[in-house]
Design a protein around this motif. Structure first.
Motif, PDB file in Angstrom:
ATOM      1  N   SER A 323      33.465  35.132  24.468  1.00 15.44           N
ATOM      2  CA  SER A 323      32.681  34.027  23.926  1.00 15.44           C
ATOM      3  C   SER A 323      32.796  32.819  24.847  1.00 15.44           C
ATOM      4  CB  SER A 323      33.164  33.658  22.520  1.00 15.44           C
ATOM      5  OG  SER A 323      32.254  32.800  21.870  1.00 15.44           O
ATOM      6  N   ASP A 324      31.813  31.927  24.748  1.00 15.13           N
ATOM      7  CA  ASP A 324      31.854  30.670  25.491  1.00 15.13           C
ATOM      8  C   ASP A 324      32.889  29.762  24.842  1.00 15.13           C
ATOM      9  OD1 ASP A 324      31.342  27.976  26.390  1.00 15.13           O
ATOM     10  OD2 ASP A 324      29.386  28.635  27.110  1.00 15.13           O
ATOM     11  N   ASN A 325      33.961  29.485  25.557  1.00 11.12           N
ATOM     12  CA  ASN A 325      35.082  28.730  24.989  1.00 11.12           C
ATOM     13  C   ASN A 325      34.742  27.283  24.671  1.00 11.12           C
ATOM     14  OD1 ASN A 325      35.153  29.033  28.036  1.00 11.12           O
ATOM     15  ND2 ASN A 325      36.442  27.226  27.810  1.00 11.12           N
ATOM     16  N   LEU A 326      33.745  26.716  25.340  1.00  8.58           N
ATOM     17  CA  LEU A 326      33.357  25.337  25.049  1.00  8.58           C
ATOM     18  C   LEU A 326      32.381  25.253  23.879  1.00  8.58           C
ATOM     19  CD1 LEU A 326      32.850  23.822  28.623  1.00  8.58           C
ATOM     20  CD2 LEU A 326      34.893  23.782  27.180  1.00  8.58           C
ATOM     21  N   LEU A 327      31.746  26.372  23.541  1.00 12.29           N
ATOM     22  CA  LEU A 327      30.771  26.376  22.448  1.00 12.29           C
ATOM     23  C   LEU A 327      31.414  26.927  21.177  1.00 12.29           C
ATOM     24  CD1 LEU A 327      27.505  27.269  24.378  1.00 12.29           C
ATOM     25  CD2 LEU A 327      28.136  25.085  23.338  1.00 12.29           C
ATOM     26  N   LYS A 328      31.349  28.243  20.946  1.00 15.01           N
ATOM     27  CA  LYS A 328      31.985  28.766  19.731  1.00 15.01           C
ATOM     28  C   LYS A 328      33.476  28.460  19.725  1.00 15.01           C
ATOM     29  CE  LYS A 328      32.588  30.574  15.809  1.00 15.01           C
ATOM     30  NZ  LYS A 328      32.351  29.671  14.659  1.00 15.01           N
ATOM     31  N   GLY A 329      34.080  28.431  20.908  1.00 19.53           N
ATOM     32  CA  GLY A 329      35.508  28.157  20.982  1.00 19.53           C
ATOM     33  C   GLY A 329      35.890  26.717  20.738  1.00 19.53           C
TER      34      GLY A 329
END
Length: 345
Positions: A323-329
């Motif tokens: 997953s995109d760590n800056l978005l969902k993360g």
């Protein structure tokens, strides 16, 4: 979103990697905003950020910045959250905190909307966003936890440099360029900027994220272990983690080995994941289809693949979670929480 009241929103850490994503998501999602206040450190104050065609000047965060704020989203580091969140709560704001400052606080719900949104109403003015690597794992495991129960989890992470912020991204690009041009480079940032020993990140894998604890685990690994138990509200859950930083710019990848309490059908697992909110299954070995960080970057979902039964344990499953760590993360999880709050008003 349906017709409802508009909210006074504050974003603390507005010029950082996660703060910038929060602001973009608030605009893209057309969040019902009456007034947007952008806050940062004194060093970044005075910057101008465009929001829906309006030029908003970033202000220095102070203890009095939160008067008349309805929802405050924090992503400026744990010490900043500890300093300002009590003042924001006292002023009447609901605070969504993206740092580790309040995650394990007994009175603070730790929320992943797809997993435990029913816990959000327990808040006393503060709602914590879990660690990025925890969020994507528990989102992928939630439907399986409900169906089979989970005995234990073994996770190894391969985390992108953007998890350490914009300075980490710049360091990675610089090192790659140095090595390609000169054959050598200098390490200034990784694994932990405050520690004396630094390691090259370019063309490398560094098995340390955050500082080591007395038990030999890093703080990042301990966060994954403790947060997973708290989110599932299951203190008996066995979790162990090894967290590794790799020279990928965006997107965390995880190898997850999970032992269920009951035997399972692999096709049913696939169907459960395909029907789960926020999960995209990419799992077709015959066409070499599996989740990749390069494809997950910029997307809001959690991608799951490499689904396969353990060869020796009929209750165990191997999976690959990206997953995109800056978005969902981080940013998207926080905005999801804010949207839920807005809908309740």
């Amino acid at each position: 979103m349906s017709e409802q009241k508009n909210f006074n929103i504050a974003v603390v850490g507005a010029t950082g990697a996660v703060g910038s994503q929060i602001i973009s998501l608030l605009e893209e999602r057309n969040f019902p905003i009456e007034q947007l206040t952008l806050l940062s450190s004194a060093r970044s104050a005075g910057s101008v950020i465009d929001f829906k065609g309006e030029q908003i000047v970033v202000q220095e965060a102070t203890t009095s910045s939160f008067e008349n704020i309805d929802i405050a989203l924090f992503s400026a580091g744990g010490s900043v959250s500890k300093t300002f969140i009590p003042h924001a709560v006292k002023a009447g704001a609901i605070c969504i905190d993206n740092t580790s400052a309040y995650r394990m606080d007994a009175d603070t719900p730790l929320i992943v909307p797809e997993v435990n949104i029913d816990h959000i109403d327990q808040h006393r003015g503060i709602i914590a966003n879990p660690n990025c690597s925890t969020i994507q794992m528990v989102a992928a495991l939630k439907p399986l936890y409900d169906a089979y129960g989970i005995e234990s989890i073994v996770v190894s992470t391969y985390q992108s440099v953007s998890g350490s912020g914009t300075s980490a991204i710049k360091e990675t690009y610089r090192q790659v360029q140095d090595i390609l041009e000169n054959g050598e480079t200098k390490a200034d940032f990784f694994p932990v900027s405050s520690l004396p020993v630094k390691h090259q990140i370019a063309f490398n894998a560094v098995p340390q994220i955050d500082v080591f604890q007395e038990n030999g685990y890093t703080f990042e690994e301990i966060k994954m272990i403790q947060e997973t138990r708290k989110i599932f509200n299951d203190s008996s859950l066995k979790v162990t983690a090894t967290c590794v930083r790799i020279p990928v710019i965006a997107g965390h990848s995880e190898s997850v080995y999970v032992e269920f309490k009951n035997e399972y059908d692999l096709q049913e697992v696939r169907q459960l994941l395909e029907n789960a909110p926020g999960i995209v299954v990419e799992d077709d070995p015959s066409s070499q289809l599996y989740p990749l960080a390069t494809n997950a970057a910029g997307k809001l979902d959690v991608f799951v693949g490499r689904l396969r039964k353990d060869l020796d344990n009929p209750k165990a499953l191997n999976m690959w979670v990206v997953s995109d760590n800056l978005l969902k993360g981080a940013a998207w999880n926080a905005v999801q929480i804010a949207e839920y709050i807005a809908l309740q008003k």
